[in-house]
Design a protein around this motif. Structure first.
Motif, mmCIF file in Angstrom:
data_model
loop_
_atom_site.group_PDB
_atom_site.id
_atom_site.type_symbol
_atom_site.label_atom_id
_atom_site.label_comp_id
_atom_site.label_asym_id
_atom_site.label_seq_id
_atom_site.Cartn_x
_atom_site.Cartn_y
_atom_site.Cartn_z
ATOM 1 N N LEU A 174 0.826 -1.199 0.000
ATOM 2 C CA LEU A 174 0.000 0.000 0.000
ATOM 3 C C LEU A 174 0.866 1.256 0.000
ATOM 4 N N ASP A 175 0.436 2.253 -0.770
ATOM 5 C CA ASP A 175 1.122 3.527 -0.667
ATOM 6 C C ASP A 175 0.559 4.294 0.526
ATOM 7 N N GLU A 176 1.049 5.500 0.757
ATOM 8 C CA GLU A 176 0.684 6.224 1.966
ATOM 9 C C GLU A 176 -0.802 6.520 2.040
ATOM 10 N N ARG A 177 -1.408 6.941 0.927
ATOM 11 C CA ARG A 177 -2.837 7.279 0.934
ATOM 12 C C ARG A 177 -3.692 6.052 1.237
ATOM 13 N N HIS A 178 -3.368 4.939 0.597
ATOM 14 C CA HIS A 178 -4.156 3.729 0.794
ATOM 15 C C HIS A 178 -3.963 3.163 2.200
ATOM 16 N N LEU A 179 -2.755 3.254 2.723
ATOM 17 C CA LEU A 179 -2.509 2.790 4.082
ATOM 18 C C LEU A 179 -3.278 3.641 5.087
ATOM 19 N N ASP A 180 -3.317 4.945 4.866
ATOM 20 C CA ASP A 180 -4.085 5.822 5.743
ATOM 21 C C ASP A 180 -5.574 5.475 5.708
ATOM 22 N N ALA A 181 -6.081 5.116 4.520
ATOM 23 C CA ALA A 181 -7.493 4.741 4.398
ATOM 24 C C ALA A 181 -7.784 3.454 5.167
ATOM 25 N N VAL A 182 -6.861 2.490 5.090
ATOM 26 C CA VAL A 182 -7.026 1.241 5.831
ATOM 27 C C VAL A 182 -7.018 1.502 7.328
ATOM 28 N N LEU A 183 -6.108 2.331 7.786
ATOM 29 C CA LEU A 183 -6.046 2.641 9.214
ATOM 30 C C LEU A 183 -7.302 3.392 9.668
ATOM 31 N N ALA A 184 -7.831 4.271 8.805
ATOM 32 C CA ALA A 184 -9.069 4.972 9.154
ATOM 33 C C ALA A 184 -10.227 3.980 9.271
ATOM 34 N N HIS A 185 -10.233 2.987 8.417
ATOM 35 C CA HIS A 185 -11.247 1.926 8.483
ATOM 36 C C HIS A 185 -11.172 1.197 9.826
ATOM 37 N N GLU A 186 -9.990 0.831 10.243
ATOM 38 C CA GLU A 186 -9.831 0.102 11.508
ATOM 39 C C GLU A 186 -10.127 0.992 12.709
ATOM 40 N N ARG A 187 -9.761 2.265 12.637
ATOM 41 C CA ARG A 187 -10.079 3.181 13.740
ATOM 42 C C ARG A 187 -11.594 3.351 13.890
ATOM 43 N N ALA A 188 -12.309 3.316 12.773
ATOM 44 C CA ALA A 188 -13.771 3.424 12.834
ATOM 45 C C ALA A 188 -14.362 2.222 13.570
ATOM 46 N N HIS A 189 -13.795 1.043 13.350
ATOM 47 C CA HIS A 189 -14.257 -0.140 14.089
ATOM 48 C C HIS A 189 -14.084 0.049 15.594
ATOM 49 N N LEU A 190 -12.921 0.498 15.987
ATOM 50 C CA LEU A 190 -12.642 0.650 17.413
ATOM 51 C C LEU A 190 -13.459 1.770 18.034
ATOM 52 N N ALA A 191 -13.584 2.897 17.319
ATOM 53 C CA ALA A 191 -14.354 4.027 17.851
ATOM 54 C C ALA A 191 -15.825 3.662 18.010
ATOM 55 N N GLY A 192 -16.348 2.832 17.098
ATOM 56 C CA GLY A 192 -17.749 2.435 17.172
ATOM 57 C C GLY A 192 -18.013 1.243 18.065
ATOM 58 N N ARG A 193 -16.960 0.703 18.694
ATOM 59 C CA ARG A 193 -17.087 -0.493 19.540
ATOM 60 C C ARG A 193 -17.774 -1.634 18.800
ATOM 61 N N HIS A 194 -17.370 -1.791 17.558
ATOM 62 C CA HIS A 194 -17.985 -2.830 16.731
ATOM 63 C C HIS A 194 -17.707 -4.231 17.255
ATOM 64 N N HIS A 195 -16.594 -4.401 17.957
ATOM 65 C CA HIS A 195 -16.268 -5.727 18.484
ATOM 66 C C HIS A 195 -17.315 -6.196 19.504
ATOM 67 N N LEU A 196 -17.910 -5.260 20.242
ATOM 68 C CA LEU A 196 -18.940 -5.639 21.214
ATOM 69 C C LEU A 196 -20.201 -6.139 20.510
ATOM 70 N N LEU A 197 -20.603 -5.443 19.447
ATOM 71 C CA LEU A 197 -21.781 -5.862 18.693
ATOM 72 C C LEU A 197 -21.569 -7.231 18.067
ATOM 73 N N LEU A 198 -20.373 -7.450 17.532
ATOM 74 C CA LEU A 198 -20.080 -8.755 16.929
ATOM 75 C C LEU A 198 -20.072 -9.857 17.977
ATOM 76 N N ALA A 199 -19.502 -9.568 19.127
ATOM 77 C CA ALA A 199 -19.425 -10.590 20.178
ATOM 78 C C ALA A 199 -20.819 -11.026 20.616
ATOM 79 N N VAL A 200 -21.726 -10.073 20.799
ATOM 80 C CA VAL A 200 -23.081 -10.407 21.255
ATOM 81 C C VAL A 200 -23.852 -11.158 20.173
ATOM 82 N N THR A 201 -23.847 -10.655 18.943
ATOM 83 C CA THR A 201 -24.620 -11.300 17.881
ATOM 84 C C THR A 201 -24.065 -12.674 17.539
ATOM 85 N N ARG A 202 -22.753 -12.814 17.519
ATOM 86 C CA ARG A 202 -22.181 -14.129 17.248
ATOM 87 C C ARG A 202 -22.402 -15.082 18.416
ATOM 88 N N GLY A 203 -22.408 -14.547 19.632
ATOM 89 C CA GLY A 203 -22.691 -15.397 20.786
ATOM 90 C C GLY A 203 -24.105 -15.947 20.737
#
Length: 320
Positions: A174-203
């Protein structure tokens, strides 16, 4: 019909009809946030209906304890009392006791399995985040841990603190722009606490695998969460940049269990969505429909209980 019966009937209708309707409305990802809200509202309303039905049923049984025959519940309870006391025969008495014991055990097992699933998922992701921070290296200006690996991968895991993990192969691809976009994608997951929603629904899907609302809902929630993260990244880096980054990482090795990765779910559908954004009219129509569905299933248990209670009170006053 009692409040408990109405709530159970409502939950049955939502559990049977909800998955197909919601999947049709959310498949294209026209409004992923509202689609996510609709799925979570449907799942939550069914679980809430079950809990409320149990409470109302217990209250009705206690109310009819000294007044058998006053309601249908009272008559049923009187008959069950005869079976439990042995007046209807020893075999029926033993059968009722076994059935009651099995129902109680099943309820305890379901709650215990869900709790164990959530705790295991939490422990697994926390440990992975800790190990990633220990094994990886930090690069100046990069808000992520870099692991030396030949596979192209980028994902985030919940922990204390959370961790965004990128492999060295992904950084090279990835070049710098694309890497920044990937990191923004992952930060959105963490900021939205998406892991909690996945844990409950998958459970819920794990402990109740025969209920389509939970199994299909878990898969759709995971897909919509990825679309929400795509949109968050696209707002700051553009849809085309996110699309190219997604394609550059597609076909990579699977991410660890419990992690949220840029290419973990629904890559083709997300790529099509980023390449050809939906028309405004389609988005508006989808938002209206999903908002209506979310509101209906959210107030459904309350409305059902209120209507049932009103009907019972009306019938009671007429009878008197």
């Amino acid at each position: 019909m009692s409040v408990a019966s109405c709530l159970l009937l409502y939950s049955f209708v939502v559990a049977v009809l909800g998955p197909r309707l919601l999947a049709r409305l959310t498949h294209a990802g026209l409004a992923p946030r509202l689609g996510l809200a609709a799925w979570l509202a449907a799942i939550g309303s069914v679980v809430a209906s079950w809990a409320a039905a149990a409470v109302f049923l217990l209250a009705e049984l206690l109310d009819d304890w000294n007044q058998p025959g006053r309601t249908v519940i009272g008559a049923c309870f009187d008959a069950l009392g005869a079976v439990a006391s042995g007046r209807a025969g020893l075999l029926l008495q033993i059968g009722l006791l076994l059935l009651t014991a099995l129902a109680a055990v099943a309820l305890v097992v379901l709650v215990w399995r869900l709790g164990r699933s959530l705790l295991r998922a939490r422990a697994r992701t926390f440990e992975h985040a800790r190990m990633a921070r220990l094994a990886g290296r930090h690069v100046a200006g990069l808000d992520a841990v870099v692991l030396d690996a030949p596979e192209r991968a980028a994902y985030c895991v919940a922990g204390r603190p959370h961790a965004i993990v990128v492999t060295s192969a992904a950084v090279a691809a990835l070049d710098e722009r694309h890497l920044d976009a990937v990191l923004a994608h992952e930060r959105a997951h963490l900021a939205g606490r998406h892991h909690l929603l996945l844990a409950v629904t998958r459970g819920l899907a794990t402990i109740l695998p025969r209920i389509e609302l939970f199994t299909t809902g878990a898969a759709e929630v995971a897909r919509l969460l990825e679309m929400c993260a795509d949109d968050a990244a696209a707002r700051s880096h553009g849809s085309r940049t996110v699309l190219r980054a997604l394609l550059a990482l597609s076909g990579a090795a699977p991410i660890p269990t419990g992690a949220l990765g840029a290419t973990s779910v629904g890559v083709l559908a997300r790529a099509e969505r980023l390449a050809a954004p939906p028309q405004r009219a389609d988005r508006v129509r989808a938002r209206l429909l999903l908002t209506a569905v979310a509101v209906v299933v959210t107030v459904g248990p309350l409305l059902t209980g209120a209507l049932a209670a009103t009907g019972l009170a009306f019938c009671g006053s007429m009878a008197s």
